[in-house]
Motif scaffolding. Structure first.
Motif, mmCIF file in Angstrom:
data_model
loop_
_atom_site.group_PDB
_atom_site.id
_atom_site.type_symbol
_atom_site.label_atom_id
_atom_site.label_comp_id
_atom_site.label_asym_id
_atom_site.label_seq_id
_atom_site.Cartn_x
_atom_site.Cartn_y
_atom_site.Cartn_z
ATOM 1 N N ALA A 180 0.844 -1.165 -0.089
ATOM 2 C CA ALA A 180 0.107 0.032 -0.060
ATOM 3 C C ALA A 180 0.969 1.052 -0.032
ATOM 4 O O ALA A 180 1.984 1.231 0.392
ATOM 5 N N GLY A 181 0.488 2.202 -0.616
ATOM 6 C CA GLY A 181 0.885 3.489 -0.294
ATOM 7 C C GLY A 181 0.104 4.552 0.451
ATOM 8 O O GLY A 181 -0.555 4.006 1.361
ATOM 9 N N MET A 182 -0.103 5.774 -0.263
ATOM 10 C CA MET A 182 -0.913 6.658 0.484
ATOM 11 C C MET A 182 -0.739 6.684 2.128
ATOM 12 O O MET A 182 0.643 7.102 2.278
ATOM 13 N N GLU A 183 -1.641 6.255 2.791
ATOM 14 C CA GLU A 183 -1.218 6.300 4.154
ATOM 15 C C GLU A 183 -1.067 5.009 4.744
ATOM 16 O O GLU A 183 -0.776 4.846 6.134
ATOM 17 N N GLY A 184 -0.981 4.033 3.954
ATOM 18 C CA GLY A 184 -0.324 2.767 4.382
ATOM 19 C C GLY A 184 -1.238 2.136 5.509
ATOM 20 O O GLY A 184 -1.000 1.253 6.204
ATOM 21 N N VAL A 198 2.016 -11.380 8.399
ATOM 22 C CA VAL A 198 1.895 -10.134 7.442
ATOM 23 C C VAL A 198 2.988 -9.639 7.235
ATOM 24 O O VAL A 198 3.530 -9.094 8.031
ATOM 25 N N ILE A 199 3.504 -9.397 5.842
ATOM 26 C CA ILE A 199 4.577 -8.493 5.454
ATOM 27 C C ILE A 199 4.089 -7.220 4.895
ATOM 28 O O ILE A 199 3.510 -7.603 3.477
ATOM 29 N N ALA A 200 4.525 -6.307 5.297
ATOM 30 C CA ALA A 200 4.062 -5.072 4.879
ATOM 31 C C ALA A 200 4.846 -4.644 3.826
ATOM 32 O O ALA A 200 6.099 -4.252 4.175
ATOM 33 N N VAL A 201 4.316 -3.769 2.526
ATOM 34 C CA VAL A 201 5.199 -3.201 1.630
ATOM 35 C C VAL A 201 4.771 -1.687 1.512
ATOM 36 O O VAL A 201 3.767 -1.751 0.970
ATOM 37 N N PRO A 202 5.207 -0.838 2.032
ATOM 38 C CA PRO A 202 5.184 0.613 1.654
ATOM 39 C C PRO A 202 5.445 1.001 0.236
ATOM 40 O O PRO A 202 6.629 0.591 -0.103
ATOM 41 N N THR A 203 4.530 1.607 -0.631
ATOM 42 C CA THR A 203 4.957 2.194 -1.861
ATOM 43 C C THR A 203 5.038 3.519 -1.851
ATOM 44 O O THR A 203 4.576 4.263 -1.043
ATOM 45 N N SER A 204 5.673 4.060 -2.900
ATOM 46 C CA SER A 204 5.993 5.625 -3.077
ATOM 47 C C SER A 204 4.800 6.177 -3.827
ATOM 48 O O SER A 204 4.830 7.348 -4.348
ATOM 49 N N GLY A 212 7.061 10.317 -0.809
ATOM 50 C CA GLY A 212 7.774 9.177 -1.568
ATOM 51 C C GLY A 212 7.594 7.817 -0.813
ATOM 52 O O GLY A 212 8.619 6.849 -1.198
ATOM 53 N N GLY A 213 6.626 7.583 -0.172
ATOM 54 C CA GLY A 213 6.491 6.303 0.553
ATOM 55 C C GLY A 213 6.813 6.189 2.158
ATOM 56 O O GLY A 213 6.532 5.471 2.717
ATOM 57 N N LEU A 214 7.695 7.368 2.509
ATOM 58 C CA LEU A 214 8.075 7.640 4.154
ATOM 59 C C LEU A 214 6.807 7.264 4.851
ATOM 60 O O LEU A 214 7.000 6.880 5.732
ATOM 61 N N THR A 215 5.901 8.055 4.572
ATOM 62 C CA THR A 215 4.402 8.226 5.544
ATOM 63 C C THR A 215 4.043 6.861 5.524
ATOM 64 O O THR A 215 3.601 6.425 6.807
ATOM 65 N N VAL A 228 2.598 -8.030 12.094
ATOM 66 C CA VAL A 228 2.927 -7.222 10.816
ATOM 67 C C VAL A 228 4.349 -6.971 10.902
ATOM 68 O O VAL A 228 4.783 -6.262 11.968
ATOM 69 N N SER A 229 5.199 -7.385 9.923
ATOM 70 C CA SER A 229 6.535 -6.767 9.858
ATOM 71 C C SER A 229 6.617 -6.004 8.512
ATOM 72 O O SER A 229 5.861 -6.189 7.515
ATOM 73 N N VAL A 230 7.571 -5.443 8.339
ATOM 74 C CA VAL A 230 7.846 -4.113 7.524
ATOM 75 C C VAL A 230 9.062 -4.339 6.651
ATOM 76 O O VAL A 230 10.300 -4.502 7.297
ATOM 77 N N VAL A 231 8.953 -4.288 5.213
ATOM 78 C CA VAL A 231 10.206 -4.089 4.497
ATOM 79 C C VAL A 231 10.460 -2.567 3.879
ATOM 80 O O VAL A 231 9.560 -1.785 4.207
ATOM 81 N N ASN A 232 11.430 -2.326 3.085
ATOM 82 C CA ASN A 232 11.632 -1.079 2.521
ATOM 83 C C ASN A 232 10.763 -0.549 1.489
ATOM 84 O O ASN A 232 9.896 -1.404 0.983
ATOM 85 N N ILE A 233 10.509 0.502 1.150
ATOM 86 C CA ILE A 233 9.924 1.249 0.188
ATOM 87 C C ILE A 233 9.966 0.543 -1.121
ATOM 88 O O ILE A 233 11.133 0.358 -1.543
ATOM 89 N N ASP A 234 8.868 0.197 -1.779
ATOM 90 C CA ASP A 234 8.716 -0.487 -2.933
ATOM 91 C C ASP A 234 9.501 -1.694 -3.224
ATOM 92 O O ASP A 234 9.720 -2.155 -4.298
ATOM 93 N N ASN A 235 9.889 -2.420 -2.054
ATOM 94 C CA ASN A 235 10.540 -3.516 -1.989
ATOM 95 C C ASN A 235 9.876 -4.831 -2.137
ATOM 96 O O ASN A 235 9.896 -5.841 -1.255
ATOM 97 N N GLY A 236 9.285 -5.181 -3.378
ATOM 98 C CA GLY A 236 8.410 -6.252 -3.507
ATOM 99 C C GLY A 236 9.205 -7.423 -3.670
ATOM 100 O O GLY A 236 8.765 -8.679 -2.948
ATOM 101 N N PHE A 237 10.446 -7.334 -3.987
ATOM 102 C CA PHE A 237 11.515 -8.542 -3.853
ATOM 103 C C PHE A 237 11.679 -9.135 -2.423
ATOM 104 O O PHE A 237 11.623 -10.350 -2.063
ATOM 105 N N GLY A 238 12.100 -7.952 -1.634
ATOM 106 C CA GLY A 238 12.489 -8.401 -0.220
ATOM 107 C C GLY A 238 11.095 -8.990 0.498
ATOM 108 O O GLY A 238 11.434 -10.008 1.109
ATOM 109 N N ALA A 239 10.213 -8.384 0.268
ATOM 110 C CA ALA A 239 8.631 -9.155 0.753
ATOM 111 C C ALA A 239 8.723 -10.640 0.251
ATOM 112 O O ALA A 239 8.643 -11.541 1.295
#
Length: 253
Positions: A180-184, A198-204, A212-215, A228-239
């Protein structure tokens, strides 16, 4: 060569189809192939179960071709190349490198995708259609790593009924990747519905204050939902890599 390749060779020796000396010859490869511009880890698959993956962004097509060649010479028959645009893919093809290009995932695959051998199914959820590029990277990576994958797009919390209608898939999943992007907000809601990690992926994806995905990243890190665990922004590979590790954990007896 990855762990499954080594296991196949060992079974061939046990069945008398391969001599011990031939096995030694197959695996007698230096730990690193020094190409000058790259130090290719040719034994990563034996150590970790997953062979090295090529990150295509920032590399020239010629460099990617050289790394692929080094991997193939070391016995790696299946190779994933991530973050590769269409122009670079076309250049790589012109050099005679045989691979399948997956446009939406911005990735290439040398060799065939394997049959799924994980414990269950990985479910990939996106909040919106604009998140699909990240989801496609996750889906392709998970399939490359031997997982059965279901993808549900555009199921964000702005129309939460779109998510709730997929309750069966959520209940069936072994691991969920929520993108998810926006407010995530999506991973927190999914975390309250699912009985699996659940692995969360923030997008830009988002307007200015999305930063740029920081929010979305900070929202996911601060999720009130357990599991819920979280990977880096736009990191579909890592998730997908993490989800695959979870999906391949040995079952308790």
């Amino acid at each position: 060569m990855d762990a499954s390749d080594l296991e196949s060779l060992a079974r061939a020796v046990a069945a008398g189809e391969l001599s011990p000396s031939e096995l030694v010859e197959r695996v007698r490869v230096g730990a690193v192939a020094d190409l000058g511009y790259a130090q290719v880890d040719t034994e990563r698959g034996v150590r970790t179960g997953v062979s090295e993956v090529i990150y295509g962004a920032g590399k020239s097509a010629a460099q990617i071709a050289g790394i692929v060649d080094a991997m193939r010479r070391a016995g790696q028959e299946r190779i994933l190349i991530t973050r590769m645009d269409e122009r670079k893919a076309a250049e790589l093809a012109e050099m005679g490198c045989s691979f399948a290009y997956h446009t939406e995932a911005h990735a290439g695959v040398v060799g065939e995708l394997p049959e799924p051998d994980g414990n269950g199914e990985i479910l990939v959820l996106t909040a919106g259609t604009s998140d699909i590029a990240v989801a496609e990277e996750a889906v392709l990576t998970a399939r490359f790593l031997g997982n059965s994958v279901t993808c549900v797009n555009d199921a964000g919390v702005a129309g939460i009924h779109r998510l709730l209608r997929h309750g069966e898939e959520i209940a069936r999943a072994q691991v969920i990747i929520a993108i998810a992007g926006m407010e995530g907000a999506l991973p927190s809601v999914v975390g309250g519905l699912a009985a699996c990690p659940v692995i969360a992926v923030p997008t830009s994806v988002g307007y200015g204050a999305n930063l740029g995905g920081l929010t979305a990243l900070l929202a996911m890190v601060n999720s009130c939902a357990s599991g819920v665990s979280v990977v880096n922004i736009d990191n579909g590979f890592g998730a997908a890599y993490q989800a695959s590790l979870i999906n391949h954990l040995p079952r308790k007896r």
